[in-house]
Design a protein around this motif. Sequence first.
Motif, PDB file in Angstrom:
ATOM      1  N   MET A   1       0.841  -1.187   0.000  1.00 28.25           N
ATOM      2  CA  MET A   1       0.000   0.000   0.000  1.00 28.25           C
ATOM      3  C   MET A   1       0.883   1.246   0.000  1.00 28.25           C
ATOM      4  N   THR A   2       0.517   2.222  -0.811  1.00 31.04           N
ATOM      5  CA  THR A   2       1.274   3.469  -0.901  1.00 31.04           C
ATOM      6  C   THR A   2       0.533   4.585  -0.189  1.00 31.04           C
ATOM      7  N   PHE A   3       1.249   5.315   0.639  1.00 31.79           N
ATOM      8  CA  PHE A   3       0.667   6.443   1.345  1.00 31.79           C
ATOM      9  C   PHE A   3       1.253   7.727   0.768  1.00 31.79           C
ATOM     10  N   ILE A   4       0.400   8.623   0.360  1.00 26.45           N
ATOM     11  CA  ILE A   4       0.833   9.886  -0.219  1.00 26.45           C
ATOM     12  C   ILE A   4       0.239  11.028   0.585  1.00 26.45           C
ATOM     13  N   LYS A   5       1.081  11.967   0.995  1.00 26.57           N
ATOM     14  CA  LYS A   5       0.604  13.114   1.737  1.00 26.57           C
ATOM     15  C   LYS A   5      -0.042  14.103   0.776  1.00 26.57           C
ATOM     16  N   LEU A  18       4.901  36.367   8.603  1.00 29.26           N
ATOM     17  CA  LEU A  18       5.881  36.140   7.551  1.00 29.26           C
ATOM     18  C   LEU A  18       5.221  35.827   6.219  1.00 29.26           C
ATOM     19  N   GLY A  19       3.892  35.652   6.257  1.00 25.66           N
ATOM     20  CA  GLY A  19       3.174  35.260   5.058  1.00 25.66           C
ATOM     21  C   GLY A  19       3.168  33.761   4.824  1.00 25.66           C
ATOM     22  N   CYS A  20       3.569  32.995   5.840  1.00 25.26           N
ATOM     23  CA  CYS A  20       3.632  31.534   5.737  1.00 25.26           C
ATOM     24  C   CYS A  20       2.355  30.905   6.289  1.00 25.26           C
ATOM     25  N   THR A  21       1.968  29.790   5.711  1.00 23.17           N
ATOM     26  CA  THR A  21       0.868  28.997   6.250  1.00 23.17           C
ATOM     27  C   THR A  21       1.456  27.847   7.063  1.00 23.17           C
ATOM     28  N   ARG A  22       0.600  27.125   7.751  1.00 23.55           N
ATOM     29  CA  ARG A  22       1.065  26.006   8.553  1.00 23.55           C
ATOM     30  C   ARG A  22       1.768  24.958   7.685  1.00 23.55           C
ATOM     31  N   LYS A  23       1.369  24.848   6.420  1.00 24.92           N
ATOM     32  CA  LYS A  23       1.972  23.878   5.511  1.00 24.92           C
ATOM     33  C   LYS A  23       3.474  24.115   5.356  1.00 24.92           C
ATOM     34  N   ASP A  24       3.895  25.377   5.437  1.00 27.71           N
ATOM     35  CA  ASP A  24       5.319  25.703   5.290  1.00 27.71           C
ATOM     36  C   ASP A  24       6.162  25.165   6.443  1.00 27.71           C
ATOM     37  N   GLY A  27       6.469  18.551   7.596  1.00 29.16           N
ATOM     38  CA  GLY A  27       7.538  17.702   7.082  1.00 29.16           C
ATOM     39  C   GLY A  27       6.953  16.575   6.265  1.00 29.16           C
ATOM     40  N   GLY A  28       7.645  15.459   6.257  1.00 25.20           N
ATOM     41  CA  GLY A  28       7.187  14.300   5.503  1.00 25.20           C
ATOM     42  C   GLY A  28       6.071  13.558   6.211  1.00 25.20           C
ATOM     43  N   LEU A  29       5.556  12.554   5.541  1.00 28.17           N
ATOM     44  CA  LEU A  29       4.501  11.722   6.097  1.00 28.17           C
ATOM     45  C   LEU A  29       5.067  10.823   7.193  1.00 28.17           C
ATOM     46  N   SER A  30       4.428  10.811   8.354  1.00 25.73           N
ATOM     47  CA  SER A  30       4.913  10.009   9.475  1.00 25.73           C
ATOM     48  C   SER A  30       4.787   8.518   9.184  1.00 25.73           C
ATOM     49  N   THR A  31       5.812   7.772   9.557  1.00 26.85           N
ATOM     50  CA  THR A  31       5.773   6.312   9.440  1.00 26.85           C
ATOM     51  C   THR A  31       5.626   5.655  10.811  1.00 26.85           C
ATOM     52  N   LEU A  32       5.334   6.467  11.846  1.00 26.94           N
ATOM     53  CA  LEU A  32       5.139   5.917  13.191  1.00 26.94           C
ATOM     54  C   LEU A  32       3.777   5.234  13.283  1.00 26.94           C
ATOM     55  N   CYS A  33       3.567   4.463  14.326  1.00 25.10           N
ATOM     56  CA  CYS A  33       2.298   3.760  14.513  1.00 25.10           C
ATOM     57  C   CYS A  33       1.150   4.761  14.650  1.00 25.10           C
ATOM     58  N   ALA A  34       0.005   4.409  14.110  1.00 23.36           N
ATOM     59  CA  ALA A  34      -1.168   5.279  14.216  1.00 23.36           C
ATOM     60  C   ALA A  34      -1.508   5.502  15.687  1.00 23.36           C
ATOM     61  N   GLY A  35      -1.645   6.760  16.093  1.00 25.45           N
ATOM     62  CA  GLY A  35      -1.956   7.079  17.480  1.00 25.45           C
ATOM     63  C   GLY A  35      -0.742   7.336  18.343  1.00 25.45           C
ATOM     64  N   CYS A  36       0.476   7.242  17.774  1.00 23.45           N
ATOM     65  CA  CYS A  36       1.696   7.474  18.552  1.00 23.45           C
ATOM     66  C   CYS A  36       1.709   8.907  19.082  1.00 23.45           C
ATOM     67  N   GLY A  37       2.045   9.052  20.357  1.00 26.25           N
ATOM     68  CA  GLY A  37       2.090  10.372  20.956  1.00 26.25           C
ATOM     69  C   GLY A  37       3.137  11.277  20.325  1.00 26.25           C
ATOM     70  N   HIS A  38       4.177  10.675  19.717  1.00 24.34           N
ATOM     71  CA  HIS A  38       5.230  11.483  19.093  1.00 24.34           C
ATOM     72  C   HIS A  38       4.670  12.372  17.985  1.00 24.34           C
ATOM     73  N   ASP A  39       3.681  11.870  17.248  1.00 19.78           N
ATOM     74  CA  ASP A  39       3.094  12.668  16.169  1.00 19.78           C
ATOM     75  C   ASP A  39       2.372  13.896  16.716  1.00 19.78           C
ATOM     76  N   PRO A  72      12.006  14.340  13.651  1.00 16.14           N
ATOM     77  CA  PRO A  72      12.364  15.571  12.949  1.00 16.14           C
ATOM     78  C   PRO A  72      12.075  15.532  11.450  1.00 16.14           C
ATOM     79  N   ALA A  73      11.943  14.340  10.889  1.00 13.32           N
ATOM     80  CA  ALA A  73      11.596  14.246   9.469  1.00 13.32           C
ATOM     81  C   ALA A  73      10.153  14.663   9.214  1.00 13.32           C
ATOM     82  N   TYR A  74       9.348  14.764  10.289  1.00 11.31           N
ATOM     83  CA  TYR A  74       7.920  15.009  10.130  1.00 11.31           C
ATOM     84  C   TYR A  74       7.517  16.453  10.416  1.00 11.31           C
ATOM     85  N   PHE A  75       8.496  17.330  10.638  1.00 13.34           N
ATOM     86  CA  PHE A  75       8.180  18.749  10.809  1.00 13.34           C
ATOM     87  C   PHE A  75       9.329  19.596  10.266  1.00 13.34           C
TER      88      PHE A  75
END
Length: 349
Positions: A1-5, A18-24, A27-39, A72-75
Amino acid sequence: MTFIKPEFRHPDAPKNSLGCTRKDYEGGLSTLCAGCGHDSISASIIDACFELNIEPHRVAKLSGIGCSSKTPAYFLSGSHSFNSVHGRMPSVATGANMANRDLIYLGVSGDGDTASIGMGQFAHVVRRNLNMVYIVENNGCYGLTKGQDSATMDTGSQSKKGDVNIYSPIDLARVAIEIGATFVGRSFSGDREQLLPLLKAAMSHRGFALLDVISPCVTFNNHVGSTKSYAYTREHLDAMPIDFVPMRQEITANYESGTTHEVCMHDGSVVRLHKANDEYDIEDRQSALQAIASHSNAGNILTGLLYINRDGEELHDALGTARRPLNTLSEKELCPGSRFLDSINDGLR
């Protein structure tokens, strides 16, 4: 299965100054377990940087090894990043900070990466008062290697297979206060209302700031009998509500005497603590240690801003380092010659 953000964001999404939105700040799509507190912690870091109007390229994020050190890869995909070896993140952070003091240093670690293999590194970066934010995503286990107990697991807490921990836990907040941290907070990944202002305050603090964040491991440490589960943490939290007021806003207070305590930060912003009583003084080290121990002995988890010292001398001040990043200095400034070296050696005799 492929996950695409998904790339789509609402065209009217809020922007900061600064003119930035939250999207700026994502980071990348998290590969941690669903519901992980780290996310949840990653999401709060994104919100904090967005609301503080921090340019992503002004942040250097560093980590070691473990589930937490993947985050850190996720933000802040537009920031500087370095993933070090197990337990050695403080050394990399120190070297980078000495070379360029103009960046905001954000270290993300875990209870294994910090309290076991990295304990010596952690202790020395604390006592040197390096200007950085050090976040421990604390779940009491080694999530990458099938859930063994970590050094922060509470005595009597059960593992997923039923084994009871017989060892005394290392309380990183108490250790940090004892050996010289100038900002120590504790929170819960599921309490965004407390965690977000704590992150903002830590990023505005000048000196070493530790945030010990209880972040349940949904795969190996979220069951009945675990003291690091979502249910246990929610039932035993003794939370100290906190607000962070940036200096660009009008700073006001409208609380009865004895229910609020304001701490002015170096940049003029204010941390406002709402206390049900005057139990202890967060600017007194011994008082903070006693309060943490008292709550721990009662089976509760004291969270919020636990201790702050606004007068501590951070490492650049102590060493008298150059004000400018080293990569902006000329060769003559970096290598002033043998005569200057001789004067240094003479001063050491």
